[in-house]
Design an enzyme around this catalytic site. Structure first.
Site, short mmCIF file in Angstrom:
data_model
loop_
_atom_site.label_atom_id
_atom_site.label_comp_id
_atom_site.label_asym_id
_atom_site.label_seq_id
_atom_site.Cartn_x
_atom_site.Cartn_y
_atom_site.Cartn_z
N ARG A 18 0.83 -1.20 0.00
CA ARG A 18 0.00 0.00 0.00
C ARG A 18 0.87 1.26 0.00
NH1 ARG A 18 -0.62 4.77 2.69
NH2 ARG A 18 -0.31 3.70 4.70
N ASP A 19 1.59 1.46 1.08
CA ASP A 19 2.37 2.69 1.23
C ASP A 19 3.52 2.76 0.23
OD1 ASP A 19 3.30 5.08 2.17
OD2 ASP A 19 3.58 4.44 4.23
N HIS A 210 4.27 3.84 12.93
CA HIS A 210 4.52 3.79 11.49
C HIS A 210 5.62 4.81 11.22
CE1 HIS A 210 3.14 3.49 7.18
NE2 HIS A 210 3.74 4.67 7.15
N HIS A 212 8.88 6.57 9.15
CA HIS A 212 9.60 6.84 7.90
C HIS A 212 11.04 7.22 8.24
CE1 HIS A 212 6.33 7.04 4.73
NE2 HIS A 212 5.69 6.72 5.85
N CYS A 243 4.60 9.46 1.49
CA CYS A 243 3.29 10.09 1.29
C CYS A 243 3.33 11.04 0.09
CB CYS A 243 2.90 10.88 2.54
SG CYS A 243 1.34 11.77 2.38
N ASN A 252 9.48 4.23 3.98
CA ASN A 252 9.30 3.69 5.32
C ASN A 252 10.60 3.03 5.80
OD1 ASN A 252 6.07 3.52 5.86
ND2 ASN A 252 6.55 3.32 3.71
#
Length: 315
Positions: A18-19, A210, A212, A243, A252
């Site tokens: 996803r990310d 979460h 980064h 993002c 990430n």
């Protein structure tokens, strides 16, 4: 000697599908996404954010969300979740077979307006029907707060800025919330104090992180989180991600780097270091790049080299 506050084990949720994928401009074929998810599941990954059910015009890379989810329903060893921005997305996710939904909010109005075209309060109000639908469909819901430690537009975020967001989540019966360092602005001391404060103020809430690696502090921040009792973290194979609405955001924290650190600390993750490094290499080849993985650059500590017999030194 002070007793260690580090855990015996933690749970990692792989978020690259996803990310990681959402940050890629070049189309990743659906069959390749499915192939990567299966490779990751084979490493021992037990939890994964497999996609996001956003409008295809917002993130074209994830327009195949239903097809991807339906194609991996047979993987019984892994819990799957999906990010949903609205009721329509939640309906699509539930229809495709997702049993856990992830909600997303920003800690600041400036980031929320750039990301969701709404203030934090307006955005959170729009999430309430999703929580109601999930309860009706017997589907789990987790929350998240982007830029929870620092916003690229407003600067450092304080604990008290998060209080009303967390209280609203509680009212929605969302008891699990991920704190996201979306642009890598956190530091270990800040993480320590933030978590200490939030856990005291919201003792019934389960927090995850979460992280980064924008400024190289993700692993240090993870260690600080573990010391404060956090046992669930997100990570992304090969350090992919970022993002689309956060200036300067990089990937990430790489899953393989995290697993390596955990093994060196004798903390179990259930993931094979050898397999996850190999998977990272394969994913890098498929995507065409990585997001800054130390394991892909230097390899693990166990990877020893031939001894140098002698050196010619110039005086």
């Amino acid at each position: 000697m002070t007793e260690s506050r580090y855990p015996d084990s933690i749970e990692l949720c792989e978020v690259a599908p996803r990310d990681g994928f959402q940050a890629e401009d070049e189309w990743i074929p659906t069959e390749k996404k499915i192939e990567i998810i299966r490779k990751l599941a084979d490493t021992g990954v037990s939890s994964m954010e497999v996609t996001s059910f956003v409008h295809p015009k917002a993130i074209p890379q994830l327009k195949d969300a239903e097809e991807v989810v339906q194609a991996v329903q047979d993987i019984s060893t892994m819990k799957m979740r999906a990010l949903v921005p609205n009721v329509k997305g939640a309906e699509r996710a539930i229809g495709a077979g997702i049993k856990k939904l992830k909600l997303m909010l920003s800690a600041t109005d400036a980031h929320s307006l750039s990301n969701a075209n709404a203030t934090v309060e307006e955005a959170q109000k729009k999430l309430e029907p999703i929580a109601e639908l999930a309860e009706k469909e017997n589907v789990n819901v987790g929350g998240s707060i982007s830029v929870a430690f620092g916003c690229p537009y407003e600067g450092r975020v304080t604990e008290k800025q998060l209080y009303p967001i967390l209280k609203r989540y509680q009212q929605m019966n969302v008891q699990e919330v991920s704190l996201a360092d979306t642009t890598g602005m956190a530091n270990p001391k800040q993480v320590h104090h933030m978590l200490q404060d939030l856990q005291a103020a919201f003792p019934d809430m389960t927090f995850s992180m979460h992280l980064h690696n924008t400024r190289g502090l993700a692993l240090a921040n993870m260690a600080a989180g573990m010391e404060q009792g956090i046992r669930r973290f997100d990570s992304s194979i090969a350090g992919l991600g970022g993002c689309p609405y956060a200036p300067g955001a990089t990937g990430n924290v790489p899953t393989e780097d995290v697993v390596h650190m955990l093994e060196e600390m004798s903390i179990k993750s259930g993931i094979s270091l050898e397999k996850i490094i190999q998977a990272a290499k394969e994913v890098k080849n498929i995507i065409g790049h990585d997001g800054g993985s130390y394991m892909l650059q230097a390899g693990p500590n166990s990877q020893l080299h031939d001894k140098v017999e002698s050196q010619n030194k110039v005086n």
